[in-house]
Scaffold this motif. Structure first.
Motif, mmCIF file in Angstrom:
data_model
loop_
_atom_site.group_PDB
_atom_site.id
_atom_site.type_symbol
_atom_site.label_atom_id
_atom_site.label_comp_id
_atom_site.label_asym_id
_atom_site.label_seq_id
_atom_site.Cartn_x
_atom_site.Cartn_y
_atom_site.Cartn_z
ATOM 1 N N SER A 70 0.817 -1.208 0.000
ATOM 2 C CA SER A 70 0.000 0.000 0.000
ATOM 3 C C SER A 70 0.852 1.259 0.000
ATOM 4 N N GLY A 71 2.172 1.104 0.089
ATOM 5 C CA GLY A 71 3.072 2.243 0.028
ATOM 6 C C GLY A 71 3.116 3.093 1.278
ATOM 7 N N THR A 72 2.888 2.493 2.463
ATOM 8 C CA THR A 72 2.845 3.282 3.692
ATOM 9 C C THR A 72 4.033 3.027 4.615
ATOM 10 N N THR A 73 5.049 2.298 4.131
ATOM 11 C CA THR A 73 6.190 2.002 5.001
ATOM 12 C C THR A 73 7.211 3.125 5.017
ATOM 13 N N GLY A 74 7.287 3.892 3.937
ATOM 14 C CA GLY A 74 8.269 4.960 3.852
ATOM 15 C C GLY A 74 9.643 4.502 3.439
ATOM 16 N N MET A 75 9.823 3.175 3.280
ATOM 17 C CA MET A 75 11.155 2.686 2.916
ATOM 18 C C MET A 75 11.158 1.786 1.685
ATOM 19 N N ARG B 143 12.033 12.267 5.247
ATOM 20 C CA ARG B 143 13.271 11.496 5.110
ATOM 21 C C ARG B 143 13.868 11.128 6.465
ATOM 22 N N SER B 144 13.735 12.019 7.425
ATOM 23 C CA SER B 144 14.275 11.738 8.750
ATOM 24 C C SER B 144 13.567 10.546 9.392
ATOM 25 N N GLU B 145 12.239 10.528 9.316
ATOM 26 C CA GLU B 145 11.501 9.395 9.882
ATOM 27 C C GLU B 145 11.727 8.135 9.057
ATOM 28 N N ALA B 146 11.853 8.281 7.739
ATOM 29 C CA ALA B 146 12.098 7.126 6.871
ATOM 30 C C ALA B 146 13.413 6.441 7.254
ATOM 31 N N ARG B 147 14.429 7.241 7.593
ATOM 32 C CA ARG B 147 15.710 6.655 8.003
ATOM 33 C C ARG B 147 15.551 5.849 9.293
ATOM 34 N N ALA B 148 14.706 6.339 10.189
ATOM 35 C CA ALA B 148 14.460 5.618 11.434
ATOM 36 C C ALA B 148 13.727 4.300 11.166
ATOM 37 N N VAL B 149 12.789 4.323 10.219
ATOM 38 C CA VAL B 149 12.066 3.101 9.848
ATOM 39 C C VAL B 149 13.029 2.087 9.249
ATOM 40 N N ILE B 150 13.895 2.541 8.367
ATOM 41 C CA ILE B 150 14.884 1.652 7.751
ATOM 42 C C ILE B 150 15.799 1.063 8.810
ATOM 43 N N ASP B 151 16.232 1.903 9.736
ATOM 44 C CA ASP B 151 17.138 1.456 10.785
ATOM 45 C C ASP B 151 16.519 0.353 11.625
ATOM 46 N N LYS B 152 15.196 0.419 11.813
ATOM 47 C CA LYS B 152 14.526 -0.554 12.664
ATOM 48 C C LYS B 152 14.026 -1.776 11.910
ATOM 49 N N HIS B 153 13.535 -1.565 10.683
ATOM 50 C CA HIS B 153 12.810 -2.652 10.024
ATOM 51 C C HIS B 153 13.432 -3.210 8.743
ATOM 52 N N ALA B 154 14.387 -2.525 8.141
ATOM 53 C CA ALA B 154 14.929 -3.032 6.883
ATOM 54 C C ALA B 154 15.723 -4.311 7.125
ATOM 55 N N SER B 155 15.628 -5.231 6.196
ATOM 56 C CA SER B 155 16.377 -6.483 6.309
ATOM 57 C C SER B 155 17.846 -6.237 6.002
ATOM 58 N N ARG B 156 18.705 -7.078 6.571
ATOM 59 C CA ARG B 156 20.138 -6.924 6.364
ATOM 60 C C ARG B 156 20.800 -8.271 6.161
ATOM 61 N N LYS B 157 21.788 -8.274 5.312
ATOM 62 C CA LYS B 157 22.593 -9.474 5.081
ATOM 63 C C LYS B 157 24.059 -9.110 5.189
#
Length: 298
Positions: free
Chosen positions: A168-173, A255-269
């Motif tokens: 739905s495009g509401t994650t910001g990331m 963008r500031s909040e999007a960075r926080a979302v990425i920091d918490k929820h983005a997957s990492r390898k």
């Protein structure tokens, strides 16, 4: 994963057993590893598929972790800037048409009817149904997501709600992905067998116009009579939705909040392609990857 025509035999169909706890992810992962060892060095041709399947099992845990870390994701947009973007009370006519497979967009209707009859749908079609509801019909994800949750026999909240928000495009990331349901129908149902089976009202429509019957010269004898007229103009609705969603993404605050979302929820390898513990010291060195490939089903 892409086509409902082959989805029944190409997917593992283990998702309901995992969701209800009849099988554990560990059991499935170990059985898959055993099979990987069996086919290694042979010409069985399953090496890549089994590796991909193992990755999907890891994605499953990754998505479950999102909801465990932030239970509010079931009720609130991952990025707060998207709150209020769509009406909290959805358009009743549009919601009902989408729920019953009466949108007038053949491939969407076929998928909805198939899901209602079977309780299952392959990954891309789940994504498309959610995207069409959110973008083309401009319905809030909380209403449409709840309906799908009730439809899926393999409903798993940890996968479902983050995925519903992603589509739905509401994650910001995540990349805004607006599926063209007409193109999807042509690409994923090239022989028209699936659409014709679940939308028998379209029997007289030639294959070249099946996914867009409004373009057929005989549409007047069909649309609004035995099959509904399209509830929206597909191209125009997509354009307007894209403009609205991207407009929210402008500005430093977003963008500031999007960075926080990425920091918490983005997957990492890590460099070897293995998932890493987000709380481990090496976290900052891990490579962020796009969540868009994570599916509802496994």
């Amino acid at each position: 994963m892409s086509s409902p025509v082959t989805g029944e035999i190409a997917c593992s169909r283990l998702s309901p057993y995992l969701a209800f706890g009849c099988l554990s992810v560990r059991e499935v992962s170990r059985a898959t590893a055993d099979r990987q060892r069996e086919v290694k060095g042979t010409r069985a041709g399953w090496g890549g598929s089994l590796k991909s399947f193992q990755a999907r099992l890891a994605w499953r845990d990754h998505f479950t972790q999102k909801l465990e870390d932030e239970p509010r994701l079931e009720f609130h947009c991952m990025h707060s800037a998207y709150e209020g973007l769509r009406p909290a009370v959805p358009d009743a006519a549009r919601l009902a048409a989408w729920q019953t497979g009466e949108t007038g967009i053949p491939f969407v209707d076929a998928c909805v009817r198939y899901l209602a009859a079977t309780g299952w749908m392959n990954f891309r079609m789940r994504s498309m149904l959610m995207a069409v509801a959110s973008y083309h019909l401009w319905l809030d994800w909380r209403s449409t997501g709840l309906h799908l949750a009730r439809q899926f026999t393999d409903f798993e909240p940890g996968i479902h709600w983050p995925q519903v928000q992603m589509q739905s495009g509401t994650t910001g990331m995540n990349t805004v992905r607006i599926y063209n349901p007409v193109k999807q129908g042509r690409d994923q149902d090239p022989t028209a067998a699936f659409t014709r089976r679940w939308c028998p009202e379209l029997a007289q429509v030639p294959d070249t116009h099946l996914q867009s019957p409004w373009s057929w010269e005989g549409a007047g004898s069909l649309l609004g009579r035995t099959y509904p007229e399209p509830i929206v103009d597909v191209a125009d609705a997509a354009r307007r939705a894209r403009e609205r969603v991207w407009a929210v993404r402008r500005g430093d605050a977003f963008r500031s909040e999007a960075r926080a979302v990425i920091d918490k929820h983005a997957s990492r390898k890590d460099s070897a392609g293995h998932f890493v513990n987000d709380r481990a010291p090496k976290r900052r060195k891990a490579r962020a990857v796009d969540d868009r490939q994570a599916g509802f089903d496994f």
